[in-house]
Design an enzyme around this catalytic site. Structure first.
Site, mmCIF file in Angstrom:
data_model
loop_
_atom_site.group_PDB
_atom_site.id
_atom_site.type_symbol
_atom_site.label_atom_id
_atom_site.label_comp_id
_atom_site.label_asym_id
_atom_site.label_seq_id
_atom_site.Cartn_x
_atom_site.Cartn_y
_atom_site.Cartn_z
ATOM 1 N N GLN A 14 -1.993 2.772 2.548
ATOM 2 C CA GLN A 14 -1.978 1.314 2.592
ATOM 3 C C GLN A 14 -1.179 0.824 3.791
ATOM 4 O OE1 GLN A 14 -1.980 -0.985 -1.284
ATOM 5 N NE2 GLN A 14 -0.922 0.869 -1.934
ATOM 6 N N SER A 96 1.119 9.001 1.576
ATOM 7 C CA SER A 96 1.042 8.236 0.332
ATOM 8 C C SER A 96 -0.385 8.273 -0.214
ATOM 9 C CB SER A 96 1.540 6.801 0.576
ATOM 10 O OG SER A 96 1.588 6.063 -0.623
ATOM 11 N N LEU A 97 -1.038 7.114 -0.289
ATOM 12 C CA LEU A 97 -2.427 7.064 -0.768
ATOM 13 C C LEU A 97 -3.331 8.028 -0.005
ATOM 14 C CD1 LEU A 97 -4.776 5.644 -2.348
ATOM 15 C CD2 LEU A 97 -4.935 4.136 -0.360
ATOM 16 N N ARG A 121 -4.958 3.562 -10.052
ATOM 17 C CA ARG A 121 -3.592 3.728 -9.540
ATOM 18 C C ARG A 121 -3.047 2.389 -9.046
ATOM 19 N NH1 ARG A 121 -1.450 5.106 -4.294
ATOM 20 N NH2 ARG A 121 0.299 6.592 -4.342
ATOM 21 N N HIS A 205 6.748 4.183 -4.531
ATOM 22 C CA HIS A 205 7.558 5.394 -4.369
ATOM 23 C C HIS A 205 9.013 5.248 -4.786
ATOM 24 C CE1 HIS A 205 4.041 6.979 -2.432
ATOM 25 N NE2 HIS A 205 4.084 6.027 -1.525
ATOM 26 N N GLN A 254 4.469 11.634 -6.928
ATOM 27 C CA GLN A 254 4.350 10.904 -5.662
ATOM 28 C C GLN A 254 4.523 9.404 -5.854
ATOM 29 O OE1 GLN A 254 0.935 9.316 -4.112
ATOM 30 N NE2 GLN A 254 0.811 10.622 -2.310
#
Length: 316
Positions: A14, A96-97, A121, A205, A254
């Protein structure tokens, strides 16, 4: 196909989304719209409209939309590369994503199932922390250890922590709004060059995401996960996992533990990777990666020109 041991493909998360992204590639390569059609069918929502119509920019930036859009973008670019080159990376990672894009490309996750998973998610993340309750900020020009110390002092019974170790001198923090603001002020007092609030709707996170992680884990239990066909480095522990159980745990953790991007890129470089390719929309990661490993070759693929440049470089 030839798997190159010195080649890593990495996928953005993102923050790299924008209206009009991949439009240049879509004009030449049918794989872009084909991939987005598959993703749209999986969600019963027109994801290509979100990235191609400026009037929908606010919708694009809602996390439950951003996440499937960015996954589709990464897989679309991967599909173009896979069709037009016999070269494959031996190493994969995602920020991340972006880790979900890497898992799809490694054959560990089914694309349509992954699209549904990241949409969920995003929804779970927003439900865990309603908009306006949490915040994220980028701290520039401070050592990691100083940022961690600043966050500890600023918490005051709220949550704020260092969550993205993006490059030397760039650490992102996340938590409750007031705690993040206190940490930003503390960072400036400690000598940070800048402290910038990020335009995000959820504080990713950090510990506030633990309820979302528990719910996501329930869905992950029912998903089929295969052994990755490349060495895939996970954000949370900077390790490569081979079992479905370990991959499920890494994806759960994560959500509420930091993205160790500096360590990820350094590990791959120390293991012989000399060429890093950012695969997907935008060019955020190439900037970070250049600062982490200056001596390596760095590329992005987000339009026809960057694709051709990489093709020429690797086929020499």
């Amino acid at each position: 196909m030839t798997q190159q041991q010195n080649l890593a493909f990495v996928f953005p998360g993102q923050g790299s989304q924008s209206t009009g992204m991949l439009d240049d590639l879509a004009q030449t390569y049918p794989e872009v719209k084909q991939t987005f059609e598959r993703a749209s069918d999986a969600l019963q929502k027109d994801l290509w409209a979100l990235v191609s119509e400026s009037a929908l920019e606010a919708e694009l930036n809602q996390t439950h939309n951003t996440q499937p859009v960015m996954l589709a973008a990464g897989i679309a670019v991967w599909a173009i590369w896979s069709k037009n080159s016999a070269i494959r990376p031996a190493w994969l990672a995602g920020h991340s994503l972006g880790e979900y894009s890497a898992l799809v490309c490694a054959g560990a996750l089914d694309f349509e199932e992954a699209i549904k998973l990241v949409a969920l998610r995003g929804t779970l993340m927003q439900e865990a922390v309603p908009q306006g309750v949490g915040a994220m900020a980028a701290i520039l020009g401070l050592d990691e250890s100083v940022v961690i110390e600043v966050c500890a002092k600023a918490a005051e019974n709220e949550v704020v922590s260092a969550v993205n170790f993006n490059s030397q001198g760039q650490v992102v923090i996340a938590g409750h709004v007031a705690a993040v603001e206190r940490a930003m002020a503390g960072a400036k007092e400690a000598g940070a060059k800048r402290a910038l609030l990020l335009p995000v709707s959820v504080p990713s996170h950090c510990a506030l995401m633990q309820p979302a992680a528990e719910k996501l884990a329930q869905t992950l239990e029912d998903m089929t996960i295969h052994v990755p066909n490349a060495t895939l480095i996970h954000n949370v522990d900077v390790l490569s996992h081979q079992t479905p159980e370990a991959i499920r745990l890494a994806l759960k953790e994560q959500l509420y533990k930091p993205v160790r991007w500096v360590d990820t890129i350094k590990l791959m470089a120390d293991s012989g990777v000399t060429h890093f390719v950012e695969c997907g929309a935008g060019k955020v990661l190439i900037g970070l990666n250049k600062r982490i490993v200056k001596e390596a070759e760095h590329f992005s693929i987000y339009d026809s020109q960057t694709l051709n440049t990489l093709m020429e470089q690797l086929n020499d």
